[in-house]
Every structure is written in C-alpha cells, then in structure tokens.
Write an enzyme that holds these catalytic residues in place. Sequence first.
Site, PDB file in Angstrom:
ATOM      1  N   GLY A 239       0.754  -1.243   0.000  1.00 52.37           N
ATOM      2  CA  GLY A 239       0.000   0.000   0.000  1.00 52.37           C
ATOM      3  C   GLY A 239       0.780   1.286   0.000  1.00 52.37           C
ATOM      4  O   GLY A 239       0.198   2.356  -0.190  1.00 52.37           O
ATOM      5  N   PRO A 274       4.690  -5.182  -0.669  1.00 49.73           N
ATOM      6  CA  PRO A 274       4.713  -3.997  -1.525  1.00 49.73           C
ATOM      7  C   PRO A 274       4.564  -4.363  -2.992  1.00 49.73           C
ATOM      8  O   PRO A 274       5.110  -5.365  -3.449  1.00 49.73           O
ATOM      9  CB  PRO A 274       6.106  -3.409  -1.264  1.00 49.73           C
ATOM     10  CG  PRO A 274       6.947  -4.607  -0.943  1.00 49.73           C
ATOM     11  CD  PRO A 274       6.038  -5.540  -0.174  1.00 49.73           C
ATOM     12  N   GLY A 275       3.815  -3.571  -3.715  1.00 46.87           N
ATOM     13  CA  GLY A 275       3.706  -3.753  -5.162  1.00 46.87           C
ATOM     14  C   GLY A 275       4.166  -2.482  -5.843  1.00 46.87           C
ATOM     15  O   GLY A 275       5.301  -2.354  -6.312  1.00 46.87           O
ATOM     16  N   TYR A 316      -9.438   5.272 -12.730  1.00 46.13           N
ATOM     17  CA  TYR A 316      -9.357   6.020 -11.463  1.00 46.13           C
ATOM     18  C   TYR A 316      -9.123   7.513 -11.675  1.00 46.13           C
ATOM     19  O   TYR A 316      -8.921   8.243 -10.706  1.00 46.13           O
ATOM     20  CB  TYR A 316      -8.192   5.510 -10.598  1.00 46.13           C
ATOM     21  CG  TYR A 316      -8.018   4.022 -10.539  1.00 46.13           C
ATOM     22  CD1 TYR A 316      -8.947   3.221  -9.883  1.00 46.13           C
ATOM     23  CD2 TYR A 316      -6.907   3.411 -11.116  1.00 46.13           C
ATOM     24  CE1 TYR A 316      -8.772   1.841  -9.812  1.00 46.13           C
ATOM     25  CE2 TYR A 316      -6.730   2.031 -11.049  1.00 46.13           C
ATOM     26  CZ  TYR A 316      -7.663   1.260 -10.395  1.00 46.13           C
ATOM     27  OH  TYR A 316      -7.482  -0.091 -10.335  1.00 46.13           O
ATOM     28  N   CYS A 342     -12.796   2.818 -28.974  1.00 45.49           N
ATOM     29  CA  CYS A 342     -14.070   3.485 -29.228  1.00 45.49           C
ATOM     30  C   CYS A 342     -14.851   3.733 -27.948  1.00 45.49           C
ATOM     31  O   CYS A 342     -15.925   3.159 -27.734  1.00 45.49           O
ATOM     32  CB  CYS A 342     -14.886   2.641 -30.198  1.00 45.49           C
ATOM     33  SG  CYS A 342     -13.965   2.422 -31.711  1.00 45.49           S
ATOM     34  N   TYR A 371       0.554  -1.912 -12.161  1.00 51.82           N
ATOM     35  CA  TYR A 371      -0.837  -1.956 -12.611  1.00 51.82           C
ATOM     36  C   TYR A 371      -0.981  -1.350 -14.012  1.00 51.82           C
ATOM     37  O   TYR A 371      -1.989  -0.734 -14.337  1.00 51.82           O
ATOM     38  CB  TYR A 371      -1.760  -1.248 -11.601  1.00 51.82           C
ATOM     39  CG  TYR A 371      -1.564  -1.775 -10.192  1.00 51.82           C
ATOM     40  CD1 TYR A 371      -2.019  -3.037  -9.849  1.00 51.82           C
ATOM     41  CD2 TYR A 371      -0.888  -1.034  -9.226  1.00 51.82           C
ATOM     42  CE1 TYR A 371      -1.817  -3.547  -8.572  1.00 51.82           C
ATOM     43  CE2 TYR A 371      -0.684  -1.537  -7.942  1.00 51.82           C
ATOM     44  CZ  TYR A 371      -1.158  -2.787  -7.633  1.00 51.82           C
ATOM     45  OH  TYR A 371      -0.950  -3.281  -6.373  1.00 51.82           O
TER      46      TYR A 371
HETATM   47  N1  LLP Z   1      -1.444  -7.008  -0.790  1.00 52.63           N
HETATM   48  C1  LLP Z   1      -2.752  -7.113  -1.077  1.00 52.63           C
HETATM   49  C2  LLP Z   1      -3.566  -8.092  -0.352  1.00 52.63           C
HETATM   50  C3  LLP Z   1      -3.327  -6.291  -2.064  1.00 52.63           C
HETATM   51  O1  LLP Z   1      -4.626  -6.400  -2.330  1.00 52.63           O
HETATM   52  C4  LLP Z   1      -2.512  -5.352  -2.749  1.00 52.63           C
HETATM   53  C5  LLP Z   1      -3.080  -4.490  -3.782  1.00 52.63           C
HETATM   54  C6  LLP Z   1      -1.144  -5.292  -2.421  1.00 52.63           C
HETATM   55  C7  LLP Z   1      -0.646  -6.125  -1.437  1.00 52.63           C
HETATM   56  C8  LLP Z   1      -0.206  -4.359  -3.099  1.00 52.63           C
HETATM   57  O2  LLP Z   1      -0.534  -3.024  -2.895  1.00 52.63           O
HETATM   58  P1  LLP Z   1       0.454  -1.866  -3.378  1.00 52.63           P
HETATM   59  O3  LLP Z   1       1.713  -1.964  -2.544  1.00 52.63           O
HETATM   60  O4  LLP Z   1       0.740  -2.058  -4.797  1.00 52.63           O
HETATM   61  O5  LLP Z   1      -0.297  -0.637  -3.101  1.00 52.63           O
HETATM   62  N2  LLP Z   1      -5.134  -1.247  -9.642  1.00 52.63           N
HETATM   63  C9  LLP Z   1      -4.962  -0.226  -8.623  1.00 52.63           C
HETATM   64  C10 LLP Z   1      -4.326  -0.774  -7.367  1.00 52.63           C
HETATM   65  C11 LLP Z   1      -5.059  -1.953  -6.768  1.00 52.63           C
HETATM   66  C12 LLP Z   1      -4.357  -2.534  -5.578  1.00 52.63           C
HETATM   67  C13 LLP Z   1      -4.981  -3.818  -5.160  1.00 52.63           C
HETATM   68  N3  LLP Z   1      -4.315  -4.488  -4.095  1.00 52.63           N
HETATM   69  C14 LLP Z   1      -4.164   0.922  -9.222  1.00 52.63           C
HETATM   70  O6  LLP Z   1      -3.797   0.848 -10.385  1.00 52.63           O
HETATM   71  O7  LLP Z   1      -3.921   1.918  -8.538  1.00 52.63           O
END
Ligand code: LLP
Length: 419
Positions: A239, A274-275, A316, A342, A371
């Site tokens: 997050g 982390p993503g 978003y 389109c 993403y």
């Molecule tokens: N762990 C879980 C259980 C999650 O659901 C997520 C993201 C993460 C980790 C990784 O979160 P991050 O560190 O990347 O914030 N498509 C959206 C984001 C959706 C995130 C969903 N879950 C966008 O493009 O902003």
Amino acid sequence: MHHFHYQSGELYCENVPVRKIAAKVGTPFYLYSAGTLTHHYRVFNAAFAEFPHIVCFAVKANANLSILRLFARLGAGADIVSGGELYRALAAGVDPGKIVYSGVGKKPEEIKAALKANILLFNLESSQELEEINRIAGRLKLKARVALRINPDIDAQTHPYISTGLKKNKFGIDIEQALDDYCRARDLPHLDVVGVACHIGSQITQVSPFVDALERLKELIDRLRALDIQIRYLDLGGGLGIQYHDEAPPHPDEYGQQLLERLKGLKCTLILEPGRVLVGNAGILVTKVLYTKPGGAKHFIIVDAGMNDLARPSLYGSYHGLWPVVEGAHPQVKASIVGPICESGDFLAKDRLMPAFAPGEMVAVMSAGAYGFSMSSNYNARPRVPEILVQDQDFYVIRKRETYRQLIWGESIPDFLKS
Ligand code: LLP
C-alpha cells in the site's frame, strides 16, 4: 529515484536511448529499468533490516516472469491472489517458502495447488474459507499454515476503489469477530494458525494509517497469545504510495522506522507485500502520436496506446506524467491525450497543460510500471504490447508483442455455424 533521464535532448532508460528500442520493437511498449527495480527493492528491504522480515512482492502490480525473477534473486517472496499468480511465481523461481496467498475468493483447485506447492501462508478472509481450507488440507493429509486477514476499519485516505481496510469494504474479517474465528481455526485439525494479516489499501501517502492498523493488530496479537494461539507472522500488506505528480509519500525508510519503533519486542516475523512502490516508477509506457485535432472545442492528441494498454487514467482518473522521448521546442498547450479505443473514457491524460506533441513524435507515459501491463486487455481486439527490460546498455524483450493469431487462440466455431 529512477533511471529515466535526458542526454543531449533524448530520453534514456539507464544507458539506452528509448528511441533505439522503439526503432526495434515498434510502439506502444512497456519499458522497465532493472537498475531502478533493484534499487527500489534494496531500499525497501533495508528499511526493515533490523527486524526479521520477508518482502513478498505483490505479483498483481507486475506479473512479468523476468520482474518476478529479478526480485526473487534479490531475496524477495511473492504475494499472490490466484492460481495463475501462483503458477507465475513458481515459474519465475520464487521460493514457495516465501509465498503468501491473499484474496477473498480462493477456489478449491487454487487452494489445492498452493497447498501442494507448500507455500508459506494463506491469508484467510472469511469464516467459510477456514472450513474450506481445512477440508482440502485434510484430504491432502496436510496442514495449512494460515493467518486471518483482519479488516481493521482504518481509513487509508486513498481512492475509494483501492481502499480495502474499511468495514464497508469486502476484504478481511471484521476485527470484532476475529477472536471467535481464531478460536474456531485453532480447533480445526488441518490448520496451523500462525499469523495475523491486513492490507488497508493502495497508494497511501501517509504513514499514520499503517501505524493505526499496526496498533490494532498488536492488541489482537496480545489477546490471541493470551488464548495460547501462537502468532509467528505479522503481515502488514502493501500500500505504500509513490509520486505520480505532486504527492509526497513517505520514503520507505520513514515508513520502516515508524513501524519498527512499534514492533520492538514483538516476537514474530514481519511480512510486507509492496507492489507499486517497487515497480511503479521503474516503468514507462512508450506511445506514438498518430494524429492531432487542434483548434476545436478541445485539443486532442491521438496516440497508439489506449485504455486497454493502460487502464489507470480511465478507471481512477489517475495522473501519469508525459515526457517527450525526444525533447523539442514544444509550446505548452491544454490538451487531452486519447487512444484509438471506441470509448470517450479512453484517455491517458485529460485537459492538461502538456507539450504540443505532433504526429510521429513519441511520448513516454511515466510511472506506468505498476498496474500497467498487468491490467491491460485485448479490448477492441488489440494485441497486448511488448514489455522490455533495460539493464545498463542492453535491452531485452521480456514479453513479445501479441500476434493476431494469439488473439483468436482457443476459439472455435461449432459445426452448426460452419455450413
Ligand atoms: N497485498 C494485497 C492483499 C493487495 O490487495 C494489494 C493491492 C497489495 C498487497 C499491493 O498493494 P500496493 O503496494 O501495490 O499498493 N489497480 C490499482 C491498485 C489496486 C491494488 C490492489 N491491491 C491501481 O492501479 O492503482
């Protein structure tokens, strides 16, 4: 910090001119910098150095095998949410002992595959799921290591579509109900209850929601230990936000420090998922201007990438920086960058001041490493674009551009339609 920069008026990724890659692979394409990915992982990991921890990269942010492999070689695990992500993580060589599996809708065959792979941890999201995993593990004569994903009812102050830790969201188990579920889980013979988990949302640009969530989970851990449920893993999810435009997210060091201060003395291994923070600013989408429509009610710049390639702006209203691949004497204009799809929602940038890009010019859509490709689709029968990885002076096609043949793969016309 990232490795996209200008040299003599040209955009480079590390030591490769982006134009050179475009000449080879055509546009559009995703481009990632191995140096940036490595740097981001190391900085994030170092922020937790003082505490036993595992960094499980959230595969959903960028599931390319080479990216997963790069992180795995640096020591990362993976956070997965489907059988497909499990398959990818294993194919990339991620250590199953560092894989955690989250998600509200795990199917029996997905659970089975993860049990067989002997992953580290299942993060369970409902009481029914406890029973289901217990049943499947029993049939396989195994024990599943599980954590309950708690919904701590924290406002992460982010976009409502990516906020997950509020009571009204579908995720996790209500913190009030958690004790009951833990007691039930403890009594199920094929579950080994070892963890507490949460994930409160994405693109969070303050530390305080994470700290609040941690405080709630700590209280819960104390109560569980009093019931003789021995918690060995604390999974705080992902997050942490990044800078797309004018956000000022905390540096991972700050995030780490504030969490570690509150973890002192707690005997457990910390898991982080982390993503975005690892991959977001390590990737761009390169697209070419096809046409412009200046001078009307609105100035449109039509490019060859669309919402099927990068969905975030349409979905978003997200902001992505726009950099010219070759710098020129661009006047600034208020314009929208739109794709060939389109739909009126097909834009990469809307009514923004930007360089007056002209047909034939290439534009780098910044901060597209998270993403981006992973949410892309074939809508309008558009083959998905290639992914390129740069390391220093070299670049590698880590996913080829899809072909028309691949577009119709798996489809068949039944006999009654053939005659
Ligand atoms: N762990 C879980 C259980 C999650 O659901 C997520 C993201 C993460 C980790 C990784 O979160 P991050 O560190 O990347 O914030 N498509 C959206 C984001 C959706 C995130 C969903 N879950 C966008 O493009 O902003």
